[in-house]
Design an enzyme around this catalytic site. Structure first.
Site, PDB file in Angstrom:
ATOM      1  N   LEU A  73       0.601  -1.150   0.068  1.00 30.49           N
ATOM      2  CA  LEU A  73      -0.053   0.026  -0.077  1.00 30.49           C
ATOM      3  C   LEU A  73       0.735   1.390   0.097  1.00 30.49           C
ATOM      4  CD1 LEU A  73      -2.688  -1.131   2.671  1.00 30.49           C
ATOM      5  CD2 LEU A  73      -2.757  -1.418   0.202  1.00 30.49           C
ATOM      6  N   ASP A  95      13.102   2.307  11.634  1.00 30.44           N
ATOM      7  CA  ASP A  95      12.118   1.614  12.428  1.00 30.44           C
ATOM      8  C   ASP A  95      11.117   2.384  13.095  1.00 30.44           C
ATOM      9  OD1 ASP A  95      10.615  -0.312  14.368  1.00 30.44           O
ATOM     10  OD2 ASP A  95      12.373  -1.468  14.776  1.00 30.44           O
ATOM     11  N   VAL A  96       9.884   2.116  12.839  1.00 28.50           N
ATOM     12  CA  VAL A  96       8.856   3.255  13.104  1.00 28.50           C
ATOM     13  C   VAL A  96       8.818   3.166  14.764  1.00 28.50           C
ATOM     14  CG1 VAL A  96       7.812   3.641  11.103  1.00 28.50           C
ATOM     15  CG2 VAL A  96       7.003   1.814  12.433  1.00 28.50           C
ATOM     16  N   SER A 105      -7.833  -1.208   9.634  1.00 30.16           N
ATOM     17  CA  SER A 105      -8.290  -2.507   8.818  1.00 30.16           C
ATOM     18  C   SER A 105      -9.666  -2.776   9.021  1.00 30.16           C
ATOM     19  CB  SER A 105      -7.172  -3.555   9.268  1.00 30.16           C
ATOM     20  OG  SER A 105      -7.610  -4.837   8.758  1.00 30.16           O
ATOM     21  N   TYR A 126      -3.736  -8.234  16.156  1.00 32.49           N
ATOM     22  CA  TYR A 126      -3.821  -7.184  14.675  1.00 32.49           C
ATOM     23  C   TYR A 126      -5.133  -6.410  14.866  1.00 32.49           C
ATOM     24  CZ  TYR A 126      -3.940  -6.072   9.960  1.00 32.49           C
ATOM     25  OH  TYR A 126      -3.920  -5.204   8.700  1.00 32.49           O
ATOM     26  N   PHE A 139      -6.755  -7.087   0.708  1.00 31.02           N
ATOM     27  CA  PHE A 139      -5.919  -6.340  -0.499  1.00 31.02           C
ATOM     28  C   PHE A 139      -4.760  -7.455  -0.858  1.00 31.02           C
ATOM     29  CE2 PHE A 139      -8.209  -2.884   0.078  1.00 31.02           C
ATOM     30  CZ  PHE A 139      -7.800  -1.842  -0.795  1.00 31.02           C
ATOM     31  N   THR A 182      -1.434  -7.608  -1.266  1.00 30.29           N
ATOM     32  CA  THR A 182      -0.229  -6.799  -0.697  1.00 30.29           C
ATOM     33  C   THR A 182       0.734  -8.250  -0.313  1.00 30.29           C
ATOM     34  OG1 THR A 182      -0.989  -7.110   1.702  1.00 30.29           O
ATOM     35  CG2 THR A 182      -1.311  -5.187   0.370  1.00 30.29           C
TER      36      THR A 182
END
Length: 254
Positions: A17, A57-58, A147, A160, A193, A195
């Site tokens: 994405l 790394d976020v 999501s 998740y 999606f 991905t």
């Protein structure tokens, strides 16, 4: 907000994405910076679109802050657009076979998906507040990725779903907080999606999944997400809500 000539940050922009969004925004005239854990992929997409890459790394708040500052210094102004696509899709039962616990999966998922999103949103908004407003009074737009699992979480998706539910839930309070600065906050909740998370599935599994999507009867394409992101940026009255982008699918229990 017009996209042309704006500076944009896209996390997870090395694939999926994020890569589609980076390409689409660049095609509309934005200067795009890609923040991605996979430095090689980030560099490849950045070279393709004439953007810049910031491997990081976020989860690392200090690294995110430094990268956002670097983007502003390199581009001559802070980003007015931030799209958070970085994330992981780990699956595990809360209590698995033989009583195996999965807190490690839960913690890592929230640290990447939720804490990472929060880090980037925070630092992007911090610099956006110092920008001059556009003709519509806007200083910036932040788009986070939830999501459909936040509403339709399947078996094994507790971690998740929790991470994506938190992203959806913080959209409105974040939008209310940043409204005084002319910064809009939105979230997109993609359905099924095509991905990297889905590419590893056997073809028969993919076909079974696709059969549950009412219309159009296909997996979402990353370009569908990119188009939605651009439409959010350009529509000044979209703020403080989560948009399902899912072909009317509702996920079954498993």
């Amino acid at each position: 907000m017009r996209i042309q000539d704006q500076v944009a940050i896209v996390t997870g922009g090395g694939s999926g994405l994020g890569a589609a969004t980076a390409r689409h925004l660049a095609g509309l005239g934005a200067r795009v910076a890609i923040l991605d854990y996979d430095g090689a992929r980030a560099e490849a997409v950045a070279a393709e679109i004439g953007g810049m890459a910031c491997p990081l790394d976020v989860r690392d708040e200090a690294a995110v802050g430094a990268a956002v500052e670097q983007v502003a210094d390199t581009c001559g102004q802070a980003a007015r657009i931030a799209v958070n696509c970085a994330g992981v899709g780990l699956a595990a039962r809360i209590v698995g076979r033989e009583g195996k616990m999965s807190f490690d999966v839960f913690e890592r998922t929230l640290r990447v998906n939720l804490f990472g999103t929060y880090n980037v949103m925070s630092h992007a908004a911090r610099l956006m507040t110092g920008l001059d407003p556009t003709g519509t009074g806007e200083r910036g737009v932040i788009i986070n990725t939830a999501s459909v699992a936040w509403q339709d979480g399947q078996l094994g998706q507790a971690a998740y779903a929790a991470s994506k539910g938190a992203i959806a839930s913080m959209c409105l309070p974040a939008a209310r907080e940043f409204a005084q600065s002319g910064i809009r906050v939105m979230a997109i909740a993609p359905g099924l999606f095509h991905t990297p998370m889905m590419e590893g599935l056997p073809e028969e599994v993919t076909q079974k999944i696709t059969a549950n999507i009412p219309f159009p009867g296909r997996l979402g394409q990353p370009e569908d997400y990119a188009l939605m992101a651009a439409q959010i940026i350009e529509n000044p009255y979209l703020n403080g809500t989560t948009i399902r982008l899912d072909g009317a699918v509702r996920l079954p229990p498993r």
